[in-house]
Write a protein that holds these residues in place. Structure first.
Motif, PDB file in Angstrom:
ATOM      1  N   LYS A 171       0.805  -1.229   0.000  1.00 52.49           N
ATOM      2  CA  LYS A 171       0.000   0.000   0.000  1.00 52.49           C
ATOM      3  C   LYS A 171       0.836   1.276   0.000  1.00 52.49           C
ATOM      4  N   PHE A 172       2.059   1.190   0.516  1.00 49.66           N
ATOM      5  CA  PHE A 172       2.908   2.386   0.563  1.00 49.66           C
ATOM      6  C   PHE A 172       3.568   2.684  -0.786  1.00 49.66           C
ATOM      7  N   GLU A 173       3.392   1.814  -1.763  1.00 45.38           N
ATOM      8  CA  GLU A 173       4.053   1.977  -3.060  1.00 45.38           C
ATOM      9  C   GLU A 173       3.314   2.933  -3.989  1.00 45.38           C
ATOM     10  N   SER A 174       2.075   3.295  -3.642  1.00 44.01           N
ATOM     11  CA  SER A 174       1.289   4.187  -4.508  1.00 44.01           C
ATOM     12  C   SER A 174       1.894   5.589  -4.551  1.00 44.01           C
ATOM     13  N   THR A 229       4.091   6.154 -12.586  1.00 46.92           N
ATOM     14  CA  THR A 229       3.164   6.182 -11.442  1.00 46.92           C
ATOM     15  C   THR A 229       2.758   4.764 -11.079  1.00 46.92           C
ATOM     16  N   VAL A 230       2.627   4.544  -9.782  1.00 49.79           N
ATOM     17  CA  VAL A 230       2.207   3.248  -9.261  1.00 49.79           C
ATOM     18  C   VAL A 230       0.938   3.458  -8.435  1.00 49.79           C
ATOM     19  N   ALA A 231      -0.037   2.604  -8.649  1.00 48.62           N
ATOM     20  CA  ALA A 231      -1.255   2.621  -7.832  1.00 48.62           C
ATOM     21  C   ALA A 231      -1.511   1.206  -7.334  1.00 48.62           C
ATOM     22  N   SER A 246      -0.395  11.755  -7.073  1.00 49.60           N
ATOM     23  CA  SER A 246       0.527  12.551  -7.885  1.00 49.60           C
ATOM     24  C   SER A 246       1.773  12.940  -7.094  1.00 49.60           C
ATOM     25  N   GLU A 247       1.858  12.491  -5.867  1.00 49.78           N
ATOM     26  CA  GLU A 247       2.975  12.858  -4.999  1.00 49.78           C
ATOM     27  C   GLU A 247       4.219  12.029  -5.329  1.00 49.78           C
ATOM     28  N   LYS A 248       5.376  12.699  -5.446  1.00 51.69           N
ATOM     29  CA  LYS A 248       6.639  12.002  -5.688  1.00 51.69           C
ATOM     30  C   LYS A 248       7.061  11.315  -4.396  1.00 51.69           C
ATOM     31  N   THR A 297      16.040   6.646  -2.770  1.00 48.12           N
ATOM     32  CA  THR A 297      15.612   7.490  -1.651  1.00 48.12           C
ATOM     33  C   THR A 297      14.096   7.527  -1.572  1.00 48.12           C
ATOM     34  N   ASP A 298      13.570   7.258  -0.374  1.00 49.37           N
ATOM     35  CA  ASP A 298      12.138   7.437  -0.136  1.00 49.37           C
ATOM     36  C   ASP A 298      11.968   8.788   0.537  1.00 49.37           C
ATOM     37  N   HIS A 299      11.282   9.706  -0.144  1.00 47.74           N
ATOM     38  CA  HIS A 299      11.200  11.093   0.314  1.00 47.74           C
ATOM     39  C   HIS A 299      10.242  11.276   1.495  1.00 47.74           C
ATOM     40  N   ARG A 300       9.321  10.345   1.724  1.00 48.63           N
ATOM     41  CA  ARG A 300       8.362  10.489   2.818  1.00 48.63           C
ATOM     42  C   ARG A 300       9.012  10.320   4.175  1.00 48.63           C
TER      43      ARG A 300
END
Length: 358
Positions: free
Chosen positions: A175-178, A201-203, A302-304, A316-319
């Protein structure tokens, strides 16, 4: 917390008794539902029993220390207390994590949708790289990984690919891959060696056999057309591909992976249901984020969220501002570290929010 744990244990015992009843055992749907609840509660109860026993042992040890005069026995008791106190602290933290409200979709299967974004041919190639990354990750875990629909890129990869993934806790792990995945590298088509930035984009959409979406078939427009891409002469001879349009929302789904029109229709309907369910989920998340913004999952597709930098070998995971320098391994499906750190970050948010509302 103790009161809540006692209630959970009572429910656990009640569910155990229900599972033994003949009428429940003969109803497969009810039995499966109760078995799932029993399994979930058991994780908490086992930990609670260990915690309760450790508390009881600590209380007894402290009582002995109050009355015991023998120096050797007192030393043994003190040693036991020294072991029990950190053990209780660890168990308490584990129980707090287990008591965090669980996402009801976590145990569901999922549809994974990957689309090439900005960057033309390179974006489609990168979408193909992401597809293989998730495929290898699924293989390692033992999930069933099945392509539902695919549109290939002109230079390789995919303009769009939709995959059905079945297994244990698929949505919980993916779920965190979206979001938007960005790649920085020198494309094969680049003659001067310049680094380009492209995106895909991944959903990840939760899927359920009993999807909580009621479809009115009169709201769905069905079109057939000839499939394109791989498939030999059959591709140009029969209109086996299916396009479904949900008129109230404008959601469009195409499926051409199968040679059979009926199978393509079934797959397209499955994807359509998942997308409509996901639309409802995003609405709920938007309502929640209006009051409280989530660091890990904002619901904004739409968030990178992640950058794959090939020259530096870095992902790098920006979150969560977390980087690893083993890009080849990540692209080979080694994404567990990202998943675990994102899960921890989400749990920390939930715990912080529960403290605020208490």
């Amino acid at each position: 917390m103790i009161d809540k744990l006692r209630e959970i244990k009572k429910r656990y015992e009640a569910v155990r008794d229900e599972l033994a009843e003949p009428e429940v055992m003969s109803d497969m749907k009810a039995f499966a539902k109760l078995s799932k609840e029993y399994k979930d509660l058991e994780k908490i109860v086992v930990k609670y029993d260990a915690y309760d026993l450790a508390l009881s042992n600590l209380e007894n040890a402290k009582a002995i220390l109050q009355t015991e005069k023998d120096p050797e026995f007192r030393d043994l008791t003190k040693a036991e207390i020294s072991e029990l106190e950190p053990q209780i602290e660890t168990l308490e933290e584990e129980l707090k994590t287990l008591l965090i409200p669980k996402d009801p979709n976590d145990d569901k299967n999922a549809l994974l949708e990957i689309r090439g974004g900005t960057g033309g041919d390179e974006a489609a190639i990168f979408a193909g790289d992401l597809y293989r990354m998730y495929q290898r990750f699924a293989e390692k875990i033992g999930w069933k990984f099945e392509v539902m629909s695919a549109t290939e890129g002109t230079a390789g990869g995919y303009k769009e690919i939709i995959v059905s993934i079945e297994g244990e806790e698929v949505y919980a792990k993916l779920k965190f891959e979206s979001g938007v995945h960005r790649v920085q590298r020198v494309p094969d088509t680049e003659t001067q060696g310049r680094v380009h930035t492209s995106a895909a984009t991944v959903a990840v959409l939760p899927e359920d056999e009993d999807v909580e979406v009621e479809l009115n078939m009169s709201d769905i427009k069905k079109d057939t057309f000839r499939a394109s891409g791989a498939g030999g002469q059959h591709v140009n001879k029969t209109e086996s591909a299916i396009r479904l349009t949900h008129l109230p929302t404008g959601v469009v789904v195409e499926c051409q992976a199968e040679r059979s029109q009926i199978k393509n229709y079934e797959r397209a309907l499955k994807v359509l249901k998942a997308r409509l369910y996901d639309l409802e989920l995003q609405k709920k998340q938007a309502e929640t984020s209006a009051a409280r913004k989530s660091l890990v999952r904002s619901g904004d597709r739409s968030e990178k969220i992640r950058t794959y930098n090939y020259p530096q070998g870095r992902v790098t995971d920006h979150r969560i501002n977390f980087s690893v320098f083993n890009l080849p391994m990540v692209m080979n499906g080694e994404i567990e570290e990202f998943i675990e750190k994102l899960r921890i970050a989400e749990n920390a948010e939930k715990m912080a929010n529960s403290v605020k509302t208490d």
